[in-house]
Design a protein around this motif. Sequence first.
Motif, PDB file in Angstrom:
ATOM      1  N   GLU A 181      73.084  19.065 -14.100  1.00 41.93           N
ATOM      2  CA  GLU A 181      73.888  19.104 -13.084  1.00 41.93           C
ATOM      3  C   GLU A 181      73.026  17.879 -12.373  1.00 41.93           C
ATOM      4  OE1 GLU A 181      74.415  21.471  -9.018  1.00 41.93           O
ATOM      5  OE2 GLU A 181      73.816  22.311 -10.642  1.00 41.93           O
ATOM      6  N   ILE A 182      71.755  17.834 -12.397  1.00 44.47           N
ATOM      7  CA  ILE A 182      70.825  16.968 -11.432  1.00 44.47           C
ATOM      8  C   ILE A 182      71.488  15.527 -12.186  1.00 44.47           C
ATOM      9  CG2 ILE A 182      68.661  15.620 -11.451  1.00 44.47           C
ATOM     10  CD1 ILE A 182      67.665  18.722 -11.447  1.00 44.47           C
ATOM     11  N   VAL A 183      71.412  15.389 -13.292  1.00 48.76           N
ATOM     12  CA  VAL A 183      71.703  13.889 -14.080  1.00 48.76           C
ATOM     13  C   VAL A 183      73.156  13.534 -13.936  1.00 48.76           C
ATOM     14  CG1 VAL A 183      71.492  12.605 -16.252  1.00 48.76           C
ATOM     15  CG2 VAL A 183      69.692  14.165 -15.530  1.00 48.76           C
ATOM     16  N   GLU A 184      73.856  14.245 -13.954  1.00 45.87           N
ATOM     17  CA  GLU A 184      75.515  14.002 -13.879  1.00 45.87           C
ATOM     18  C   GLU A 184      75.811  13.690 -12.500  1.00 45.87           C
ATOM     19  OE1 GLU A 184      77.489  17.456 -15.756  1.00 45.87           O
ATOM     20  OE2 GLU A 184      76.278  16.997 -17.687  1.00 45.87           O
ATOM     21  N   THR A 185      75.456  14.375 -11.439  1.00 49.72           N
ATOM     22  CA  THR A 185      75.512  14.043 -10.133  1.00 49.72           C
ATOM     23  C   THR A 185      75.026  12.799  -9.944  1.00 49.72           C
ATOM     24  OG1 THR A 185      75.517  16.503  -9.684  1.00 49.72           O
ATOM     25  CG2 THR A 185      75.205  15.119  -7.805  1.00 49.72           C
ATOM     26  N   LEU A 186      73.641  12.318 -10.254  1.00 53.05           N
ATOM     27  CA  LEU A 186      73.019  11.277  -9.835  1.00 53.05           C
ATOM     28  C   LEU A 186      73.718  10.119 -10.344  1.00 53.05           C
ATOM     29  CD1 LEU A 186      69.084  11.733 -10.198  1.00 53.05           C
ATOM     30  CD2 LEU A 186      70.621  10.864  -8.104  1.00 53.05           C
ATOM     31  N   ARG A 187      74.364  10.362 -11.550  1.00 53.93           N
ATOM     32  CA  ARG A 187      75.035   9.148 -12.264  1.00 53.93           C
ATOM     33  C   ARG A 187      76.465   8.902 -11.624  1.00 53.93           C
ATOM     34  NH1 ARG A 187      75.938   6.207 -16.892  1.00 53.93           N
ATOM     35  NH2 ARG A 187      74.049   7.259 -17.753  1.00 53.93           N
ATOM     36  N   GLU A 188      77.183   9.822 -10.933  1.00 53.45           N
ATOM     37  CA  GLU A 188      78.229   9.770 -10.321  1.00 53.45           C
ATOM     38  C   GLU A 188      77.953   9.122  -8.903  1.00 53.45           C
ATOM     39  OE1 GLU A 188      79.953  13.377  -9.649  1.00 53.45           O
ATOM     40  OE2 GLU A 188      80.418  13.985 -11.540  1.00 53.45           O
ATOM     41  N   CYS A 189      76.795   9.689  -8.279  1.00 50.48           N
ATOM     42  CA  CYS A 189      76.454   8.805  -7.088  1.00 50.48           C
ATOM     43  C   CYS A 189      76.007   7.403  -7.165  1.00 50.48           C
ATOM     44  CB  CYS A 189      75.189   9.746  -6.381  1.00 50.48           C
ATOM     45  SG  CYS A 189      75.881  11.470  -5.929  1.00 50.48           S
ATOM     46  N   ILE A 190      75.426   6.974  -8.117  1.00 52.55           N
ATOM     47  CA  ILE A 190      74.848   5.778  -8.156  1.00 52.55           C
ATOM     48  C   ILE A 190      75.963   5.037  -8.450  1.00 52.55           C
ATOM     49  CG2 ILE A 190      73.421   4.196  -9.959  1.00 52.55           C
ATOM     50  CD1 ILE A 190      71.758   6.750 -10.366  1.00 52.55           C
ATOM     51  N   ILE A 191      76.961   5.342  -9.419  1.00 49.33           N
ATOM     52  CA  ILE A 191      78.238   4.507  -9.669  1.00 49.33           C
ATOM     53  C   ILE A 191      79.112   4.115  -8.425  1.00 49.33           C
ATOM     54  CG2 ILE A 191      80.399   4.599 -10.649  1.00 49.33           C
ATOM     55  CD1 ILE A 191      78.962   6.066 -13.220  1.00 49.33           C
ATOM     56  N   GLU A 192      79.082   5.172  -7.450  1.00 46.75           N
ATOM     57  CA  GLU A 192      79.962   5.080  -6.320  1.00 46.75           C
ATOM     58  C   GLU A 192      79.316   4.007  -5.592  1.00 46.75           C
ATOM     59  OE1 GLU A 192      80.615   8.445  -3.946  1.00 46.75           O
ATOM     60  OE2 GLU A 192      82.034   9.319  -5.510  1.00 46.75           O
ATOM     61  N   VAL A 193      77.803   4.011  -5.123  1.00 41.85           N
ATOM     62  CA  VAL A 193      76.952   3.168  -4.495  1.00 41.85           C
ATOM     63  C   VAL A 193      77.086   1.852  -4.676  1.00 41.85           C
ATOM     64  CG1 VAL A 193      74.618   2.955  -3.249  1.00 41.85           C
ATOM     65  CG2 VAL A 193      75.576   5.011  -3.177  1.00 41.85           C
ATOM     66  N   ALA A 194      77.007   1.444  -6.101  1.00 38.08           N
ATOM     67  CA  ALA A 194      77.021   0.263  -6.725  1.00 38.08           C
ATOM     68  C   ALA A 194      78.278  -0.172  -6.258  1.00 38.08           C
ATOM     69  CB  ALA A 194      76.994   0.406  -8.269  1.00 38.08           C
ATOM     70  N   ALA A 195      79.491   0.354  -6.498  1.00 37.08           N
ATOM     71  CA  ALA A 195      80.942  -0.165  -6.105  1.00 37.08           C
ATOM     72  C   ALA A 195      80.984  -0.494  -4.919  1.00 37.08           C
ATOM     73  CB  ALA A 195      82.146   1.074  -6.512  1.00 37.08           C
ATOM     74  N   GLU A 196      80.443   0.403  -3.939  1.00 37.36           N
ATOM     75  CA  GLU A 196      80.599   0.067  -2.354  1.00 37.36           C
ATOM     76  C   GLU A 196      79.724  -1.045  -2.077  1.00 37.36           C
ATOM     77  OE1 GLU A 196      77.747   1.795   0.855  1.00 37.36           O
ATOM     78  OE2 GLU A 196      79.128   3.566   0.488  1.00 37.36           O
ATOM     79  N   LEU A 197      78.517  -1.529  -2.538  1.00 42.04           N
ATOM     80  CA  LEU A 197      77.699  -2.408  -2.261  1.00 42.04           C
ATOM     81  C   LEU A 197      78.489  -3.777  -2.820  1.00 42.04           C
ATOM     82  CD1 LEU A 197      74.024  -1.015  -2.947  1.00 42.04           C
ATOM     83  CD2 LEU A 197      75.329  -1.376  -0.768  1.00 42.04           C
ATOM     84  N   GLN A 198      78.991  -3.466  -3.818  1.00 41.11           N
ATOM     85  CA  GLN A 198      79.791  -4.664  -4.430  1.00 41.11           C
ATOM     86  C   GLN A 198      80.909  -5.231  -3.684  1.00 41.11           C
ATOM     87  OE1 GLN A 198      80.334  -3.830  -8.812  1.00 41.11           O
ATOM     88  NE2 GLN A 198      79.690  -5.716  -9.013  1.00 41.11           N
ATOM     89  N   ALA A 199      81.541  -4.020  -3.330  1.00 42.17           N
ATOM     90  CA  ALA A 199      82.782  -4.590  -2.379  1.00 42.17           C
ATOM     91  C   ALA A 199      82.359  -4.889  -1.013  1.00 42.17           C
ATOM     92  CB  ALA A 199      83.446  -3.233  -1.959  1.00 42.17           C
ATOM     93  N   SER A 200      81.212  -4.783  -0.565  1.00 42.64           N
ATOM     94  CA  SER A 200      80.638  -5.344   0.859  1.00 42.64           C
ATOM     95  C   SER A 200      79.819  -6.500   0.667  1.00 42.64           C
ATOM     96  CB  SER A 200      79.841  -4.301   1.582  1.00 42.64           C
ATOM     97  OG  SER A 200      78.689  -4.024   0.825  1.00 42.64           O
ATOM     98  N   GLY A 201      79.588  -6.846  -0.742  1.00 45.45           N
ATOM     99  CA  GLY A 201      79.213  -8.218  -0.804  1.00 45.45           C
ATOM    100  C   GLY A 201      77.619  -8.043  -0.719  1.00 45.45           C
ATOM    101  N   GLN A 202      77.055  -6.767  -0.981  1.00 50.84           N
ATOM    102  CA  GLN A 202      75.552  -6.670  -0.591  1.00 50.84           C
ATOM    103  C   GLN A 202      75.038  -6.615  -2.146  1.00 50.84           C
ATOM    104  OE1 GLN A 202      76.010  -3.207   2.099  1.00 50.84           O
ATOM    105  NE2 GLN A 202      74.418  -4.263   3.264  1.00 50.84           N
ATOM    106  N   TYR A 203      75.794  -6.409  -3.170  1.00 49.20           N
ATOM    107  CA  TYR A 203      75.438  -6.293  -4.525  1.00 49.20           C
ATOM    108  C   TYR A 203      76.160  -7.246  -5.502  1.00 49.20           C
ATOM    109  CZ  TYR A 203      74.072  -4.231  -8.942  1.00 49.20           C
ATOM    110  OH  TYR A 203      73.716  -4.001 -10.148  1.00 49.20           O
ATOM    111  N   GLY A 204      75.423  -7.795  -6.498  1.00 47.18           N
ATOM    112  CA  GLY A 204      76.211  -8.753  -7.312  1.00 47.18           C
ATOM    113  C   GLY A 204      76.644  -8.280  -8.796  1.00 47.18           C
ATOM    114  N   GLY A 205      76.103  -7.012  -8.995  1.00 44.05           N
ATOM    115  CA  GLY A 205      76.294  -6.405 -10.269  1.00 44.05           C
ATOM    116  C   GLY A 205      75.340  -6.914 -11.375  1.00 44.05           C
ATOM    117  N   GLN A 206      74.445  -7.392 -11.200  1.00 44.51           N
ATOM    118  CA  GLN A 206      73.591  -8.209 -12.263  1.00 44.51           C
ATOM    119  C   GLN A 206      73.145  -6.934 -13.121  1.00 44.51           C
ATOM    120  OE1 GLN A 206      72.991  -8.619  -8.996  1.00 44.51           O
ATOM    121  NE2 GLN A 206      72.671 -11.145  -8.675  1.00 44.51           N
TER     122      GLN A 206
END
Length: 472
Positions: free
Chosen positions: A447-472
């Motif tokens: 539960e810990i690992v699966e939840t963290l994975r979902e949250c990290i993916i979500e935040v990466a997408a949000e930061l990419q959309a806002s131009g704060q992360y280039g997805g390297q």
Amino acid sequence: MATPTRTAFSPADETRLVKADKAHHMHGYHMFDEHAEQGSLNIVAGDGAYIYDTHGNRFLDAVGGMWCTNIGLGREEMAEAIADQVRQLAYSNPFSDMSNNVAIELCEKLASLAPGDLDHVFLTTGGSTAVDTAYRLIQFYQNCRGKSHKKHIIARFNAYHGSTTLTMSIGNKAADRVPEFDYANPLIHHVSNPNPYRAPNGMNEAQFLEFLVKEFEDKILEIGADNVAGFFAEPIMGSGGVIIPPQGYLKRMWQVCQRYDILFVADEVVTSFGRLGKFFASYDVFDVQPDIITTAKGLTSAYLPLGACIFSERIWKVIAEPGKGRCFTHGFTYSGHPVCCTAALKNIEIIEREHLLAHVDTVGAYLEERLATLRDLPLVGDVRCQKLMACVEFVADKRSKALFPDEVNIGEKIHVRAQARGLLVRPIMHLNVMSPPLILTLAQVDEIVETLRECIIEVAAELQASGQYGGQ
């Protein structure tokens, strides 16, 4: 475990509590602006590895309170043992020629569990006061042996040893060094954080180890070996980001201490009482025989506040030399509190009876394995985990290991999403830190690992959309 009887409050009660918390309750590490705007997550009940807020929401507490709810919350036998002791003897003066049977029994038990000749125990009120006691004990010891000049202390950058003025000065965690506090202490020095992920100049682990040991020895010689009294080290640095040092680092540092007559203080406030699968980690995990161990947190599994400074026969023989008429003028009103000592003895009994150390070996290995799978995510720079101490470090660029700007607050962004899914992890700037209870199950690891994975993916997408992360 006891089933919580009340986990939800009326809207009126909730509003009143939020208002009162903002008006009257100053928290540890109080974030003034944030608290005034958002208030707090108000916890009202606990059951095993879960806690509940005033709305009745349940959270898997992967933080373990504050590295401390080792046997889990809501145990009836703990409640009964504590209540029985309150009825029998709620308090006893701990100073000078007064004692109580429960404190005596606990000290005897701790001496039996501690490695080597660590047979003497000074009971305190928590981790900070245990480390503070260790520092004062070292000064006392050196004066008793006629070495009044041998008083300097060496610790590591980005360590955490407590939040009294003295222990905050021994620790040197960057996030704790706010300009509104003062940290002046000319007797305290620091050497490098032993974090292999951040080793300088592209060093491999073996090269980094040699660099760290040489730096330590050079610092001793710079101060003067006859002036250095002690070295303070967490076996694994906790609040500094679960820093697991290079293989053999602690043993090598201990050997340097031996060579220069420097006391080795193992700050095991976090690592003791099962978090690494042993009662104490210094010897059983890292093959180091310290002169002093400090402990707290898991000592009572946070049912009541208690700490201890456990020290060697070598130190005792010097400070307790017959005929000197000495007095160790240091103590706390609540040292050796009989109710707290009862909680500690019952806690140790439960850990032994339920074979929780062996359980940690199993579930800890699984947590290490499962958390490592997060390394494939682009935001994840490093995953550090040993048994039930874990940390995920987030980076803006995996190749360069560059961090996000502080204002992005990446650890908090992931923590907020995890909390909304019923999981608590601890955000520390660019980190998410975990220290779950020893009773954690394999399903809860998933539960810990699966939840963290979902949250990290979500935040990466949000930061990419806002131009704060280039997805390297």
